[in-house]
Design a protein around this motif. Structure first.
Motif, PDB file in Angstrom:
ATOM      1  N   LYS A  21       0.811  -1.349  -0.082  1.00 41.60           N
ATOM      2  CA  LYS A  21      -0.098  -0.094   0.030  1.00 41.60           C
ATOM      3  C   LYS A  21       0.946   1.367   0.211  1.00 41.60           C
ATOM      4  N   SER A  22       1.859   1.229  -0.263  1.00 44.40           N
ATOM      5  CA  SER A  22       2.988   2.402  -0.409  1.00 44.40           C
ATOM      6  C   SER A  22       2.633   3.404  -1.093  1.00 44.40           C
ATOM      7  N   LEU A  23       2.675   4.479  -0.386  1.00 44.64           N
ATOM      8  CA  LEU A  23       2.437   5.727  -1.022  1.00 44.64           C
ATOM      9  C   LEU A  23       3.495   6.405  -1.730  1.00 44.64           C
ATOM     10  N   SER A  64       1.314  -4.021   5.802  1.00 45.42           N
ATOM     11  CA  SER A  64       2.765  -4.373   4.981  1.00 45.42           C
ATOM     12  C   SER A  64       3.590  -4.549   5.857  1.00 45.42           C
ATOM     13  N   ASP A 189      -4.344   3.033  11.559  1.00 43.62           N
ATOM     14  CA  ASP A 189      -3.988   2.995  10.233  1.00 43.62           C
ATOM     15  C   ASP A 189      -4.843   3.309   8.974  1.00 43.62           C
ATOM     16  N   ASN A 190      -4.338   3.607   7.947  1.00 41.67           N
ATOM     17  CA  ASN A 190      -4.860   3.817   6.704  1.00 41.67           C
ATOM     18  C   ASN A 190      -5.373   5.219   6.702  1.00 41.67           C
ATOM     19  N   TRP A 193      -5.499   6.675   3.103  1.00 42.02           N
ATOM     20  CA  TRP A 193      -6.531   6.077   2.395  1.00 42.02           C
ATOM     21  C   TRP A 193      -6.306   6.017   0.992  1.00 42.02           C
ATOM     22  N   ASN A 194      -5.094   5.189   0.372  1.00 38.80           N
ATOM     23  CA  ASN A 194      -5.009   5.024  -0.964  1.00 38.80           C
ATOM     24  C   ASN A 194      -4.607   6.605  -1.495  1.00 38.80           C
ATOM     25  N   ASP A 238      -0.121   2.450   4.305  1.00 39.17           N
ATOM     26  CA  ASP A 238      -1.266   3.279   3.513  1.00 39.17           C
ATOM     27  C   ASP A 238      -1.385   4.632   4.559  1.00 39.17           C
TER      28      ASP A 238
END
Length: 247
Positions: A21-23, A64, A189-190, A193-194, A238
């Motif tokens: 989910k790496s940014l 992750s 977490d998140n 969000w993408n 994320d």
């Protein structure tokens, strides 16, 4: 030509890592982090659980590997002993926590799905840390309300990690702030969000991303102005926001 096609296929398949989910803009840079810093130091039980989780149809739900490494070190740095995790899935972040805690450390773990947890449980047991985990199946809110009602639980947790239903994050915060000790941490977490938190409202995005986006934005705004905590938002996985209770 065949060699080039093979190379392109290899590049396209590089990011099948569980929980990717790496940014980071560069997949190559993320791969470098994993191969240089994360995988060589990943405890064998965590590697085994990551590989088991990879076969699950919902494997994107897992923490992750780089975030697991981060949580493991963070817990050691703060000398955490009594912790909580809301949202367990197959238990990768739970295992990272359990391995970081002392032998008499405790984790209150909650998830609505025991079946997913039991997928990873044999690995947790083999790692010798299952005795640290008290697993509760069902929605977290009733358990939290029960904990809050008993004042002896107030300020009793060193660390709380939340990776569950985003539409309840703001409700969790109202309860968890009572349960974490002053100087303790809550990790959400998140929280990026993408990357959707900065996307225009009409931007194309997956249905589930669009649905939860507003709840994540609501949480982020609330945490930013909450005088009871200090916060640090990190682009790990994320996005994870650490909240340190100060009063």
């Amino acid at each position: 030509m065949a060699a080039k096609a093979e190379e392109e296929q290899s590049q396209a398949g590089r990011h099948q890592e569980v929980g990717h989910k790496s940014l980071l803009k560069s997949d190559e840079l993320y791969q470098y982090i994993l191969e240089t810093s994360v995988y060589p130091r990943e405890p064998e039980p965590m590697k085994e659980l990551r590989e088991i989780t990879a076969k699950h149809p919902w494997n994107l739900m897992t923490t992750s590997a780089d975030e697991g490494q981060f949580l493991n070190m963070l817990l050691k740095l703060i000398n955490a002993k009594n912790t909580m995790e809301i949202g367990v899935y197959t238990g990768y972040s739970l295992l990272a926590t359990a391995l970081a805690l002392p032998h008499d450390g405790k984790i209150l773990a909650m998830d609505i799905n025991r079946e997913n947890y039991e997928l990873g449980l044999p690995v947790i047991q083999k790692a010798g840390v299952a005795h640290k985990i008290d697993f509760k199946e069902g929605p977290a809110m009733p358990f939290l309300d029960e904990l809050v009602q008993d004042e002896k639980n107030h300020g009793s947790f060193d660390f709380i990690f939340v990776d569950a239903d985003k539409d309840n994050y703001i409700n969790y915060q109202k309860r968890l702030i009572e349960l974490v000790k002053v100087g303790g941490l809550i990790g959400y977490d998140n929280t990026l969000w993408n990357g959707s938190v900065v996307a225009p409202p009409d931007a194309p995005m997956r249905k589930y991303v669009r649905y939860y986006r507003d709840f994540v934005l609501e949480l982020n705004k609330a945490l930013a102005v909450d005088p009871r905590i200090e916060i640090c938002m990190l682009p790990v996985g994320d996005g994870i926001t650490l909240c340190r209770r100060i009063k």
